[in-house]
Each structure stands twice: as C-alpha cells, then as structure tokens.
Design a protein around this motif. Structure first.
Motif, mmCIF file in Angstrom:
data_model
loop_
_atom_site.group_PDB
_atom_site.id
_atom_site.type_symbol
_atom_site.label_atom_id
_atom_site.label_comp_id
_atom_site.label_asym_id
_atom_site.label_seq_id
_atom_site.Cartn_x
_atom_site.Cartn_y
_atom_site.Cartn_z
ATOM 1 N N UNK A 66 0.839 -1.206 0.515
ATOM 2 C CA UNK A 66 -0.142 0.047 0.288
ATOM 3 C C UNK A 66 1.219 1.484 0.016
ATOM 4 N N UNK A 67 2.008 1.308 0.977
ATOM 5 C CA UNK A 67 3.036 2.146 1.109
ATOM 6 C C UNK A 67 3.533 2.982 -0.222
ATOM 7 N N UNK A 68 3.627 1.898 -1.381
ATOM 8 C CA UNK A 68 4.741 2.622 -2.355
ATOM 9 C C UNK A 68 3.586 3.015 -3.824
ATOM 10 N N UNK A 69 2.374 2.339 -3.381
ATOM 11 C CA UNK A 69 1.782 3.433 -4.371
ATOM 12 C C UNK A 69 1.576 4.737 -3.630
ATOM 13 N N UNK A 129 -10.897 6.940 -1.147
ATOM 14 C CA UNK A 129 -9.710 6.010 -0.928
ATOM 15 C C UNK A 129 -10.473 5.627 1.349
ATOM 16 N N UNK A 130 -9.863 4.690 1.846
ATOM 17 C CA UNK A 130 -9.853 4.050 3.183
ATOM 18 C C UNK A 130 -8.995 4.377 3.617
ATOM 19 N N UNK A 131 -7.639 4.868 3.473
ATOM 20 C CA UNK A 131 -6.512 5.320 3.981
ATOM 21 C C UNK A 131 -6.127 6.580 4.795
ATOM 22 N N UNK A 132 -6.044 6.857 5.459
ATOM 23 C CA UNK A 132 -7.095 8.105 6.653
ATOM 24 C C UNK A 132 -5.474 8.723 6.976
ATOM 25 N N UNK A 133 -4.837 8.356 6.353
ATOM 26 C CA UNK A 133 -2.785 8.317 6.863
ATOM 27 C C UNK A 133 -2.785 9.434 6.103
ATOM 28 N N UNK A 134 -3.047 8.721 4.559
ATOM 29 C CA UNK A 134 -3.249 9.693 3.241
ATOM 30 C C UNK A 134 -3.957 10.758 3.241
ATOM 31 N N UNK A 169 -4.695 12.745 5.406
ATOM 32 C CA UNK A 169 -4.440 13.655 6.784
ATOM 33 C C UNK A 169 -3.341 14.522 6.194
ATOM 34 N N UNK A 170 -2.567 13.391 5.245
ATOM 35 C CA UNK A 170 -1.002 13.955 4.942
ATOM 36 C C UNK A 170 -1.182 14.853 3.837
ATOM 37 N N UNK A 171 -2.062 14.324 2.677
ATOM 38 C CA UNK A 171 -1.757 14.942 1.239
ATOM 39 C C UNK A 171 -2.858 15.240 0.745
ATOM 40 N N UNK A 172 -3.859 15.755 1.433
ATOM 41 C CA UNK A 172 -5.560 16.212 1.248
ATOM 42 C C UNK A 172 -5.432 17.776 1.683
ATOM 43 N N UNK A 173 -5.826 18.684 0.669
ATOM 44 C CA UNK A 173 -6.778 19.513 0.576
ATOM 45 C C UNK A 173 -7.524 20.129 1.415
ATOM 46 N N UNK A 174 -8.415 18.776 0.996
ATOM 47 C CA UNK A 174 -9.638 18.808 1.818
ATOM 48 C C UNK A 174 -10.454 17.904 1.470
ATOM 49 N N UNK A 177 -10.958 18.733 10.074
ATOM 50 C CA UNK A 177 -12.141 17.595 9.873
ATOM 51 C C UNK A 177 -11.595 16.251 10.811
ATOM 52 N N UNK A 178 -9.585 16.004 11.200
ATOM 53 C CA UNK A 178 -9.640 15.235 12.188
ATOM 54 C C UNK A 178 -9.481 15.316 13.230
ATOM 55 N N UNK A 179 -9.728 16.490 13.484
ATOM 56 C CA UNK A 179 -9.483 17.323 15.082
ATOM 57 C C UNK A 179 -10.762 17.134 15.987
ATOM 58 N N UNK A 180 -11.726 17.577 14.648
ATOM 59 C CA UNK A 180 -13.398 17.920 15.489
ATOM 60 C C UNK A 180 -13.613 17.806 14.283
ATOM 61 N N UNK A 181 -14.754 16.756 14.061
ATOM 62 C CA UNK A 181 -15.619 16.372 12.774
ATOM 63 C C UNK A 181 -16.725 17.202 13.467
ATOM 64 N N UNK A 182 -17.372 18.197 12.740
ATOM 65 C CA UNK A 182 -19.020 18.355 12.856
ATOM 66 C C UNK A 182 -19.836 17.520 12.917
ATOM 67 N N UNK A 183 -19.972 16.554 12.563
ATOM 68 C CA UNK A 183 -21.447 15.433 12.325
ATOM 69 C C UNK A 183 -21.474 14.661 13.306
ATOM 70 N N UNK A 184 -22.257 13.899 13.370
ATOM 71 C CA UNK A 184 -22.020 12.568 14.669
ATOM 72 C C UNK A 184 -21.666 11.633 13.761
#
Length: 251
Positions: A181-184, A202-207, A209-214, A232-239
């Motif tokens: 996965x990491x090589x891709x 994707x299901x890759x949350x690390x990606x 966090x690190x690569x997304x603008x949004x 988003x990751x610090x404080x999502x608004x929705x339940x």
C-alpha cells in the motif's frame, strides 16, 4: 514547484443525483475541485463515494444535475466523451491493465492511438513515467509477472501518459497486500506535491491527513462534511463523521 493551489475551478458537480433502481446513491451532490487541489473522499461503505468518482468521467451517468470539467459540460458519448476521458486519468481498485500486453505496451497504447504520438516518443515518455513511479526495468514484463503494488503503479503511469488535467483514484490500494500500500501512496503523494488535481476515494486516513487539501466525508449519498483535513480529523462536526472516525482510527 507545485502550481498555486486553489486557482480556478476545474471539476464542478452541481445538484447531482443518481439512482440505481430504487436506491438513491447520490443525493443533490455539490462539489468543486480547483486546479491543483487534492480532494480525498471518505465515508462508510455504500456512501456513494465510488459512484461520485466514476460520474466525473461518465463511467456512471447521472439522473439530474450538471458536471463540468474545465468549464465544459460532460459530453454524452462519442468522440467528445473520448476526448474528455483522455483529459481525466482514472486509476481503479483492480488495476485494469491489459494482461496480454507488456508493461511498456500498456503505457504507450493510448498516447499512440488516441494522441497520435510517434512510437519512439511514446516509448521514451513511457520509460520516464515508469521510472517516476518506481517500476523501471520491468518494461518487457506482463502484468501477471508483477506484484499488485507494481501493477497499480504501472496503471498510474498509464494514466499519466495521457498528460491528464486531473486524476481520479477509486480506492486504488484496497486490493493490495498491506506491504504494497505505501509504495502506491508514495507515488500519489508525489503527484499531489507536484500539483496534480486529484479526487481520491480511499480508506487510507494517513493519506487523507497528509496529502489532502480537503476531506469530503460522504454518508447515504450526501456530502456531510467538506473541510481541511486538520479541522476534520481534529473535530468533525457531524455525528456520522465522529462515529466513522471512531471506527476506522481505533480499528
């Protein structure tokens, strides 16, 4: 240097609806992706993420609403649709390489047939791309002779060979063994840093966090949240988002 972020809109979905039989899989979806922006789409299974991704180059038709790419509405079919698809690279979960063609042939086929590139030019560009995605030296192999991670990187090179304006990734790592996965993801991060416009399901949350603008969080066919990853990751608004993150981050 990456091009400046958040320039003019490149991909715009407005009021998009899609049904599969009685199932309403996209509900009034509004989404604007700017040139050079990386938008990562996450959410539970069945949220409509892949359908949204596939609608952008009309692999799925929509029932209502509009989708424009670089100011042009999506064509219905024929040459105009083929031209649009040549401008938007697509990388699938299952690689979709031609099994009976070598790696080099897979990457050079579309530039030669659709763009009319001279075979020598197409081969030179293909080798540069294969080097860029880290599969240099495998030109004459067939897909079955490569690992899943190598096949997916060849698929990315094949999409890049058309010099696309944007890239769509539909769960590009979900069929891969964990060590591949990491090589891709590394190749995708490099593209993001170079300023490629990307929509990534994707299901890759690390990606994310690190690569997304949004980060766009979908549930039940709707966009529930659309925010920078840090927020988003610090404080999502929705339940719904809180429940989803609790499940995937503490898995």
């Amino acid at each position: 240097m990456p091009i400046s972020r958040h320039a003019e809109p490149l991909i715009v979905l407005a009021g998009v609806n899609k049904h599969f039989g009685g199932q309403h899989v996209l509900r009034d979806v509004d989404l604007t992706v700017h040139r050079g922006e990386v938008v990562v789409v996450i959410g539970p299974s069945g949220a409509g993420k892949s359908t949204l991704c596939r609608a952008v180059n009309r692999l799925e038709t929509i029932d209502s609403g509009t989708i424009t790419v670089d100011g042009q509405p999506l064509p219905d079919d024929g040459h105009e649709l083929a031209r649009l698809r040549a401008q938007i690279g697509m990388v699938f979960q299952s690689f979709n390489l031609f099994a009976h063609r070598t790696v080099l042939e897979n990457v050079t086929l579309a530039p030669r047939r659709i763009r009319g590139h001279h075979p020598a030019d197409a081969e030179r560009e293909a080798r540069e791309l294969l080097d860029r995605v880290g599969v240099v030296g495998h030109d004459d192999k067939y897909p079955r002779q490569l690992s899943g991670g190598q096949q997916q990187r060849v698929a990315i090179a094949r999409a890049l060979a058309m010099s696309p304006k944007a890239m769509l990734f539909d769960e590009p790592t979900s069929a891969l063994d964990p060590e591949m996965i990491n090589e891709v993801l590394a190749v995708m991060k490099q593209l993001a840093e170079e300023g490629m416009t990307m929509i990534v399901v994707t299901h890759e949350m690390g990606f994310a966090r690190s690569a997304a603008d949004r980060v766009v969080f979908m549930a039940d066919g709707r966009i529930v949240e659309d925010r920078p990853p840090g927020e988003f990751f610090a404080a999502p608004h929705s339940e719904r988002a809180r429940a989803f993150l609790a499940k995937v981050l503490h898995h």
